[in-house]
Structure formats: C-alpha cells, structure tokens
Design an enzyme around this catalytic site. Structure first.
Site, mmCIF file in Angstrom:
data_model
loop_
_atom_site.group_PDB
_atom_site.id
_atom_site.type_symbol
_atom_site.label_atom_id
_atom_site.label_comp_id
_atom_site.label_asym_id
_atom_site.label_seq_id
_atom_site.Cartn_x
_atom_site.Cartn_y
_atom_site.Cartn_z
ATOM 1 N N ASP A 80 -2.788 5.955 10.625
ATOM 2 C CA ASP A 80 -1.959 7.154 10.863
ATOM 3 C C ASP A 80 -2.731 8.325 11.471
ATOM 4 O O ASP A 80 -2.567 9.472 11.049
ATOM 5 C CB ASP A 80 -1.275 7.608 9.556
ATOM 6 C CG ASP A 80 -0.114 6.703 9.158
ATOM 7 O OD1 ASP A 80 0.096 5.685 9.829
ATOM 8 O OD2 ASP A 80 0.576 7.021 8.173
ATOM 9 N N ASP A 132 -0.887 1.648 12.546
ATOM 10 C CA ASP A 132 0.195 2.604 12.875
ATOM 11 C C ASP A 132 -0.358 3.927 13.391
ATOM 12 O O ASP A 132 0.151 4.994 13.054
ATOM 13 C CB ASP A 132 1.059 2.886 11.633
ATOM 14 C CG ASP A 132 1.638 1.616 11.011
ATOM 15 O OD1 ASP A 132 1.755 0.600 11.715
ATOM 16 O OD2 ASP A 132 1.965 1.653 9.808
ATOM 17 N N TRP A 161 8.773 1.179 12.203
ATOM 18 C CA TRP A 161 8.741 1.946 10.964
ATOM 19 C C TRP A 161 10.158 2.253 10.490
ATOM 20 O O TRP A 161 10.446 2.229 9.294
ATOM 21 C CB TRP A 161 7.957 3.243 11.218
ATOM 22 C CG TRP A 161 7.793 4.128 10.030
ATOM 23 C CD1 TRP A 161 7.798 3.767 8.713
ATOM 24 C CD2 TRP A 161 7.566 5.540 10.050
ATOM 25 N NE1 TRP A 161 7.593 4.876 7.923
ATOM 26 C CE2 TRP A 161 7.451 5.964 8.712
ATOM 27 C CE3 TRP A 161 7.455 6.488 11.075
ATOM 28 C CZ2 TRP A 161 7.224 7.300 8.369
ATOM 29 C CZ3 TRP A 161 7.220 7.810 10.729
ATOM 30 C CH2 TRP A 161 7.107 8.211 9.393
#
EC number: 3.1.1.11
Length: 321
Positions: free
Chosen positions: A137, A158, A228
């Site tokens: 992230d 991600d 997501w």
C-alpha cells in the site's frame, strides 16, 4: 519551468538555514484557503515527520532537490495500530497540491502489512519527478483527480490503490522483494459503484522489478492488479512490461468476487511481460487494440487535464501520446 526559476515563499532546511526546520511547520505557515500558489522549498535531507496538508491548505507546492535527495519518511503501519488511511507519511487533501523532486517513504517494512507513503485525496493534485517508496500500500490514490508524471513507485502488495481518478504517465513502477509466501500486485483499484468516474490509468509507464527482486524473480509471482472493490477499474496503456509479470497477468481478490463487474484492459503494451496469450479469462477483463475504447483514460478525458494541469508547468500530454 526549471526548479531554479520558481521562487519559494518559504524554505525548509534541516540545518537551520531556511525559514523552518520541518515540513509541517512550513505547511502550518501557509495561508488557509489560498487561491494563490504557496511554494515550499524543502532542501536536501531526510525529514522524519508526518505531514498533513488538510483541506484548508489549498494550492500548496512542495519542491525538493530531487528524488533520493529530499526525503520525507515515516514508518506507521497497520501492524503497529494505525489504520491504512492514517498510516501515511504524507497525506494531502487540499485542492491544487503539487509536489516536485521529493521522495516520500514509509519504511515500516514488508512484515508490517499496510503502510502508506503518500495518500492523496486532493482534487487537481500533481506529482512530478517524485518517488514513493514502501512495501504494501505505498501509494494511496484515495479520491478525486490526480496526475503523476516521471515518478518512481516502489512496493509489493497492492502498492498503487484507492478510488481516485488517477493517471500515471511516463512513470516507473517497481515491484520489490516481498516476504516469503507473498505476491506482488501493482494495483488494487477501489471503485465500488459503476457510476463512479474513477480508476487507475497506467499510460506509457515502465513496469519492472526493483533491484532487490531481480535476483529472486523466480521465487515470487507478480501481477498487474486485483479487484479490491466490486467495480475495480484499471488500464495499462502503451506501457513496457518486464518479464516479472505472471502470464495470467491479474489476480483474484477472493474467489470469483468482482470478476464479472471489474473493468481491466491492456492496450498495446510491449516487453516480455505484455504477452497476453495466457491471461485470465474473466468477463470483466479484455485485451483491446481499439483506441476509441481507451481514449477515455487519457489525461485530457479522464481527469480533465486541459482545465487545470496545463497551468502547472510540468510536462504533460493530454492524449495517448
């Protein structure tokens, strides 16, 4: 405009030679709700602090001495009790934000789960020649219209994620070496309603392995993205993909969640990772060579760049090339 031609309003320097020694103090000094650009020059050095450009701080510009020279660093993470949203080293909400020549880092490491380097929820925000360094992230493209040009983004899981309308143009995206049993996923776009005009557009970028991943490439799988949220939307256009990309290209989030409702496209990419013969066969995924389908994801069309970006004095092209 060359950086040297931009006259800063205030200077931040670790050694006391500027107006402030922290970035946060300079942000606090900016007038609230300003329609004029307020330029903060952040001299070379590593600034260990958490910076919040809130919605009252409009039209701020951070200028550093370049990638790898001016650093803003933090290490908040989910494992250490922060939410993903609150874990960001730098968070920007004030509209009209520009950063140039700065490295944003979250150095929590690959075992600390979500740990954001930069979060932007700032409309009309732009980042030029910046780097974003983290693991899971790294870059939270949270909301509203944002543009990234000639930036470097490093991460594992991600690591470009959120629900903004974001265009990354001429950027380098680098997957790093994750922990054992982890995979690398470049994107996790979070559109949760089919009416939202959001998505991640990767245009004329390089998709590659970072130096630490190269010697162990065969030990880890790397994917372009995973959904997501239910209407996840991501496109890779005219980008160069190195061999690290798994032949399937894309990864499930959880079973068949979102596979019919997502919108993933690949358009005229090049390089060994761009071979689409063994790609996933989800209903929402397609390879396209149709320019009219992808033209909506350009700077001009997707984030209305002609209305704001052209005044920012950073290189931008509004069309596919």
């Amino acid at each position: 405009t060359a950086v040297t031609d931009i006259v800063p309003d205030v200077v931040v320097a670790k050694d006391g030679s500027g107006n402030f020694t922290t970035v946060g103090a300079a942000v606090a000094a900016a007038k609230d709700s300003s329609t004029a650009r307020f330029v903060i020059y952040i001299k070379e050095g590593a600034y260990f602090e958490y910076v919040d450009v809130d919605k009252k701080k409009t039209n701020l510009m951070f200028i550093g001495d370049g990638i790898g020279k001016t650093w803003i660093k933090g290490n908040r993470s989910v494992v250490d009790g922060w939410t993903t949203f609150r874990s960001s080293t730098v968070a920007v909400v004030g509209t009209g934000f520009i950063a140039r020549g700065i490295s944003f880092e979250n150095y929590a490491g690959p075992s600390k789960h979500q740990a954001v380097a930069l979060r932007s929820g700032a409309d009309f925000s732009a980042f030029y020649q910046c780097s974003f360094v983290g693991y899971q992230d790294t870059l939270y493209v949270h909301s509203l219209r944002q543009f990234y040009s000639e930036c470097d983004v490093y991460g594992t899981i991600d690591f470009i994620f959120g629900n903004a309308a974001a265009v990354l143009q001429k950027c380098n995206l680098y997957a790093r070496k994750p922990n054992e049993n982890q995979k690398n996923i470049f994107t996790a776009q979070g559109r949760d309603d089919p009416n939202q005009n959001t998505g991640i557009s990767i245009l004329n970028c390089k998709v590659a392995a970072a130096a630490d991943l190269i010697p162990v490439l065969s030990s880890f799988k790397t994917y372009l993205g995973r959904p997501w949220k239910e209407y996840s939307r991501t496109v890779f256009l005219l980008s160069q993909m190195e061999s690290l990309i798994d032949p399937a290209g894309w990864l499930e989030w959880s079973g068949d969640f979102a596979l019919t409702t997502l919108y993933y496209r690949e358009y005229k990419n090049t390089g060994p990772g761009s071979n689409t013969t063994a790609r996933v066969t989800w209903p929402g995924y397609a390879v396209t060579t149709n320019e009219t389908e992808v033209i909506q994801f350009t700077v001009g069309n997707f984030i209305q760049g002609s209305q704001w970006l052209t005044s920012y004095n950073i290189p931008v092209y509004l069309n596919l090339t």
